[in-house]
Design a protein around this motif. Structure first.
Motif, mmCIF file in Angstrom:
data_model
loop_
_atom_site.group_PDB
_atom_site.id
_atom_site.type_symbol
_atom_site.label_atom_id
_atom_site.label_comp_id
_atom_site.label_asym_id
_atom_site.label_seq_id
_atom_site.Cartn_x
_atom_site.Cartn_y
_atom_site.Cartn_z
ATOM 1 N N ARG A 2 0.791 -1.360 0.089
ATOM 2 C CA ARG A 2 0.190 0.026 0.102
ATOM 3 C C ARG A 2 0.821 1.230 0.161
ATOM 4 N NH1 ARG A 2 -3.963 -1.160 4.796
ATOM 5 N NH2 ARG A 2 -3.205 -3.484 4.705
ATOM 6 N N THR A 3 1.985 1.362 0.825
ATOM 7 C CA THR A 3 2.770 2.313 0.715
ATOM 8 C C THR A 3 3.174 2.644 -0.389
ATOM 9 O OG1 THR A 3 3.253 1.870 3.255
ATOM 10 C CG2 THR A 3 4.684 3.506 2.025
ATOM 11 N N LEU A 4 3.963 1.617 -1.211
ATOM 12 C CA LEU A 4 4.271 1.909 -2.393
ATOM 13 C C LEU A 4 3.258 2.311 -3.405
ATOM 14 C CD1 LEU A 4 6.593 -1.259 -3.106
ATOM 15 C CD2 LEU A 4 7.337 0.957 -3.312
ATOM 16 N N THR A 5 2.139 1.737 -3.670
ATOM 17 C CA THR A 5 1.022 2.456 -4.370
ATOM 18 C C THR A 5 0.773 3.703 -4.080
ATOM 19 O OG1 THR A 5 0.281 0.032 -4.331
ATOM 20 C CG2 THR A 5 -1.150 1.908 -5.044
ATOM 21 N N ILE A 8 3.585 5.961 -5.719
ATOM 22 C CA ILE A 8 3.490 6.077 -7.000
ATOM 23 C C ILE A 8 2.267 7.050 -7.505
ATOM 24 C CG2 ILE A 8 2.641 4.610 -9.135
ATOM 25 C CD1 ILE A 8 4.085 2.134 -7.683
ATOM 26 N N ARG A 9 1.198 6.788 -6.822
ATOM 27 C CA ARG A 9 0.127 7.790 -6.829
ATOM 28 C C ARG A 9 0.461 9.278 -6.726
ATOM 29 N NH1 ARG A 9 -4.188 10.278 -4.751
ATOM 30 N NH2 ARG A 9 -3.312 10.275 -2.762
ATOM 31 N N ILE A 10 1.266 9.439 -5.807
ATOM 32 C CA ILE A 10 1.703 10.863 -5.376
ATOM 33 C C ILE A 10 2.712 11.237 -6.187
ATOM 34 C CG2 ILE A 10 2.955 12.339 -3.683
ATOM 35 C CD1 ILE A 10 1.370 10.478 -1.528
ATOM 36 N N ASP A 11 3.642 10.378 -6.634
ATOM 37 C CA ASP A 11 4.629 11.121 -7.910
ATOM 38 C C ASP A 11 4.046 11.182 -9.220
ATOM 39 O OD1 ASP A 11 7.125 11.231 -6.594
ATOM 40 O OD2 ASP A 11 7.142 9.085 -6.351
ATOM 41 N N ALA A 47 10.346 8.252 -10.954
ATOM 42 C CA ALA A 47 10.024 7.719 -9.342
ATOM 43 C C ALA A 47 8.692 6.742 -9.594
ATOM 44 C CB ALA A 47 9.978 8.756 -8.632
ATOM 45 N N VAL A 48 7.923 7.068 -10.553
ATOM 46 C CA VAL A 48 6.737 6.347 -10.965
ATOM 47 C C VAL A 48 7.333 5.123 -11.636
ATOM 48 C CG1 VAL A 48 4.570 6.018 -12.338
ATOM 49 C CG2 VAL A 48 5.008 8.271 -11.091
ATOM 50 N N LEU A 49 8.017 5.129 -12.335
ATOM 51 C CA LEU A 49 8.412 3.892 -13.128
ATOM 52 C C LEU A 49 9.248 2.938 -12.069
ATOM 53 C CD1 LEU A 49 9.700 5.116 -16.652
ATOM 54 C CD2 LEU A 49 7.430 3.918 -15.948
ATOM 55 N N GLU A 50 10.063 3.563 -11.155
ATOM 56 C CA GLU A 50 10.661 2.775 -10.353
ATOM 57 C C GLU A 50 9.915 2.284 -9.480
ATOM 58 O OE1 GLU A 50 13.610 5.433 -8.976
ATOM 59 O OE2 GLU A 50 15.107 5.388 -10.563
ATOM 60 N N GLY A 51 9.241 2.864 -8.845
ATOM 61 C CA GLY A 51 7.776 2.474 -7.753
ATOM 62 C C GLY A 51 7.199 1.238 -8.298
ATOM 63 N N GLN A 52 6.799 1.287 -9.476
ATOM 64 C CA GLN A 52 5.965 0.497 -10.133
ATOM 65 C C GLN A 52 7.023 -1.021 -10.349
ATOM 66 O OE1 GLN A 52 4.989 2.511 -14.097
ATOM 67 N NE2 GLN A 52 3.035 2.620 -13.126
ATOM 68 N N GLY A 53 8.360 -0.757 -10.578
ATOM 69 C CA GLY A 53 9.156 -2.090 -10.734
ATOM 70 C C GLY A 53 9.257 -2.564 -9.295
ATOM 71 N N ARG A 54 9.447 -1.777 -8.333
ATOM 72 C CA ARG A 54 9.668 -2.215 -6.942
ATOM 73 C C ARG A 54 8.111 -2.955 -6.469
ATOM 74 N NH1 ARG A 54 12.342 2.521 -6.156
ATOM 75 N NH2 ARG A 54 10.381 3.448 -5.094
ATOM 76 N N ALA A 56 5.983 -4.164 -8.553
ATOM 77 C CA ALA A 56 5.800 -5.746 -9.262
ATOM 78 C C ALA A 56 6.824 -6.750 -8.742
ATOM 79 C CB ALA A 56 6.411 -5.430 -10.611
ATOM 80 N N ALA A 57 8.108 -6.266 -8.248
ATOM 81 C CA ALA A 57 8.949 -7.589 -7.736
ATOM 82 C C ALA A 57 8.494 -7.743 -6.397
ATOM 83 C CB ALA A 57 10.387 -6.779 -7.633
ATOM 84 N N LEU A 58 7.761 -6.838 -5.441
ATOM 85 C CA LEU A 58 7.230 -7.184 -4.129
ATOM 86 C C LEU A 58 6.277 -8.065 -4.555
ATOM 87 C CD1 LEU A 58 7.465 -6.754 -1.107
ATOM 88 C CD2 LEU A 58 6.000 -4.907 -1.579
ATOM 89 N N LYS A 59 5.351 -8.026 -5.375
ATOM 90 C CA LYS A 59 4.020 -8.769 -5.710
ATOM 91 C C LYS A 59 4.808 -10.329 -5.921
ATOM 92 C CE LYS A 59 0.662 -5.465 -7.055
ATOM 93 N NZ LYS A 59 -0.028 -5.013 -8.106
#
Length: 70
Positions: A2-5, A8-11, A47-54, A56-59
């Protein structure tokens, strides 16, 4: 996750808002300010792209760890 999501939303929102402000600055003849803002927009988009990558890896990690829990 949730924190990562949320990050990503804020960025994403920041990039959108700063992009609009940059366009307004450009229309007002403030080219230097507009270009500076676009640099910050790029940072937020990266930062959005990096967050999305992190995320996806976490999932993937989560799915592997809790595969038998379903």
């Amino acid at each position: 996750m949730r924190t990562l999501t949320e990050g990503i939303r804020i960025d994403s929102l920041m990039a959108e808002q700063l992009s609009r402000i940059s366009e307004r600055a450009r229309l007002c003849g403030e080219t230097e300010m507009a270009n500076g803002l676009l640099g910050v927009v790029r940072q937020h988009r990266v930062a959005v792209l990096e967050g999305q990558g992190r995320l996806a890896a976490l999932k993937e990690d989560y799915a592997a760890l809790f595969r038998n829990e379903r």
